[in-house]
Scaffold this motif. Structure first.
Motif, PDB file in Angstrom:
ATOM      1  N   THR A   9       6.407  59.463  63.867  1.00 37.53           N
ATOM      2  CA  THR A   9       6.563  60.605  62.981  1.00 37.53           C
ATOM      3  C   THR A   9       7.973  60.575  62.399  1.00 37.53           C
ATOM      4  O   THR A   9       8.939  60.449  63.159  1.00 37.53           O
ATOM      5  CB  THR A   9       6.337  61.920  63.750  1.00 37.53           C
ATOM      6  OG1 THR A   9       5.062  61.856  64.380  1.00 37.53           O
ATOM      7  CG2 THR A   9       6.403  63.114  62.828  1.00 37.53           C
ATOM      8  N   LYS A  59       2.648  71.982  62.947  1.00 33.37           N
ATOM      9  CA  LYS A  59       3.347  71.338  61.825  1.00 33.37           C
ATOM     10  C   LYS A  59       3.692  69.893  62.175  1.00 33.37           C
ATOM     11  O   LYS A  59       3.565  68.992  61.342  1.00 33.37           O
ATOM     12  CB  LYS A  59       4.611  72.108  61.462  1.00 33.37           C
ATOM     13  CG  LYS A  59       4.351  73.435  60.795  1.00 33.37           C
ATOM     14  CD  LYS A  59       5.663  74.169  60.507  1.00 33.37           C
ATOM     15  CE  LYS A  59       5.405  75.533  59.888  1.00 33.37           C
ATOM     16  NZ  LYS A  59       6.664  76.288  59.685  1.00 33.37           N
ATOM     17  N   ASN A  60       4.134  69.667  63.416  1.00 33.42           N
ATOM     18  CA  ASN A  60       4.456  68.308  63.840  1.00 33.42           C
ATOM     19  C   ASN A  60       3.206  67.436  63.865  1.00 33.42           C
ATOM     20  O   ASN A  60       3.250  66.259  63.478  1.00 33.42           O
ATOM     21  CB  ASN A  60       5.151  68.325  65.203  1.00 33.42           C
ATOM     22  CG  ASN A  60       6.562  68.875  65.105  1.00 33.42           C
ATOM     23  OD1 ASN A  60       7.155  68.947  64.038  1.00 33.42           O
ATOM     24  ND2 ASN A  60       7.106  69.284  66.237  1.00 33.42           N
ATOM     25  N   ASP A  62       0.627  67.862  61.952  1.00 38.39           N
ATOM     26  CA  ASP A  62       0.312  67.640  60.543  1.00 38.39           C
ATOM     27  C   ASP A  62       1.092  66.441  60.013  1.00 38.39           C
ATOM     28  O   ASP A  62       0.533  65.560  59.349  1.00 38.39           O
ATOM     29  CB  ASP A  62       0.625  68.907  59.746  1.00 38.39           C
ATOM     30  CG  ASP A  62       0.087  68.872  58.333  1.00 38.39           C
ATOM     31  OD1 ASP A  62      -1.130  68.618  58.170  1.00 38.39           O
ATOM     32  OD2 ASP A  62       0.874  69.109  57.395  1.00 38.39           O
ATOM     33  N   ARG A  63       2.376  66.370  60.315  1.00 35.78           N
ATOM     34  CA  ARG A  63       3.219  65.239  59.899  1.00 35.78           C
ATOM     35  C   ARG A  63       2.761  63.941  60.557  1.00 35.78           C
ATOM     36  O   ARG A  63       2.721  62.888  59.923  1.00 35.78           O
ATOM     37  CB  ARG A  63       4.674  65.503  60.267  1.00 35.78           C
ATOM     38  CG  ARG A  63       5.312  66.609  59.461  1.00 35.78           C
ATOM     39  CD  ARG A  63       6.645  67.054  60.030  1.00 35.78           C
ATOM     40  NE  ARG A  63       7.610  65.979  60.137  1.00 35.78           N
ATOM     41  CZ  ARG A  63       8.730  66.073  60.846  1.00 35.78           C
ATOM     42  NH1 ARG A  63       9.020  67.174  61.515  1.00 35.78           N
ATOM     43  NH2 ARG A  63       9.569  65.069  60.890  1.00 35.78           N
ATOM     44  N   THR A  64       2.426  64.025  61.833  1.00 33.39           N
ATOM     45  CA  THR A  64       2.000  62.833  62.568  1.00 33.39           C
ATOM     46  C   THR A  64       0.680  62.297  62.010  1.00 33.39           C
ATOM     47  O   THR A  64       0.539  61.092  61.797  1.00 33.39           O
ATOM     48  CB  THR A  64       1.880  63.158  64.069  1.00 33.39           C
ATOM     49  OG1 THR A  64       3.162  63.585  64.544  1.00 33.39           O
ATOM     50  CG2 THR A  64       1.422  61.942  64.866  1.00 33.39           C
ATOM     51  N   THR A  67       1.294  60.585  58.720  1.00 27.77           N
ATOM     52  CA  THR A  67       1.948  59.285  58.924  1.00 27.77           C
ATOM     53  C   THR A  67       0.931  58.216  59.290  1.00 27.77           C
ATOM     54  O   THR A  67       1.061  57.058  58.887  1.00 27.77           O
ATOM     55  CB  THR A  67       3.031  59.411  60.023  1.00 27.77           C
ATOM     56  OG1 THR A  67       3.995  60.371  59.591  1.00 27.77           O
ATOM     57  CG2 THR A  67       3.718  58.092  60.282  1.00 27.77           C
TER      58      THR A  67
END
Length: 134
Positions: A9, A59-60, A62-64, A67
């Motif tokens: 991430t 949110k983390n 979602d980013r992961t 990616t």
């Protein structure tokens, strides 16, 4: 069998890989698995409230997921790990985040109470499985 692809991430991922030697996601064929994501910021700081920590963990994730080339609409399974039991705000916030990120479907969910998580400040850790369409 497809060769596994591992993903970090952006932000905190390289730090966690350097310090703890793990990746945040793996993609094998059309399946993406994430490691547990906490409610930390890029410097591994945690919000004061459990509600904000849960929101940040989503949110983390979602980013992961992004990616690794997927998104919440492909998530089929959620595991959440909780320190401190299940006061009403925990399930209320989890449910609100499910409805926000996955309004068109309801994944399967396993919610587990634990004594401790990977960092002493952590109260929530969430991991997911996503299946990409063929």
């Amino acid at each position: 069998m497809s060769k596994p692809e591992f993903f970090l991430t952006p932000g905190y991922g390289p730090l966690l890989q350097k310090e703890l030697h793990y990746s945040q996601a793996v993609k094998i064929g059309n399946r993406v698995e994430t490691s547990g994501q906490g409610g930390w910021d890029d410097e591994l700081n945690f919000p004061a409230s459990i509600e904000n920590e849960i929101v940040q963990a989503f949110k983390n994730l979602d980013r992961t997921l992004a990616t690794a080339g997927t998104q919440w609409e492909h998530v089929v399974h959620v595991n959440s790990y909780h320190v401190g039991g299940f006061p009403p705000e925990v399930n209320q916030t989890m449910t609100r985040m499910f409805r926000h990120y996955m309004p068109q479907h309801s994944p399967i969910w396993t919610e587990t109470g634990v004594a401790a998580l990977g960092l002493p400040q952590m109260r929530i850790e969430i991991r997911v499985t996503a299946i990409l369409p063929d």
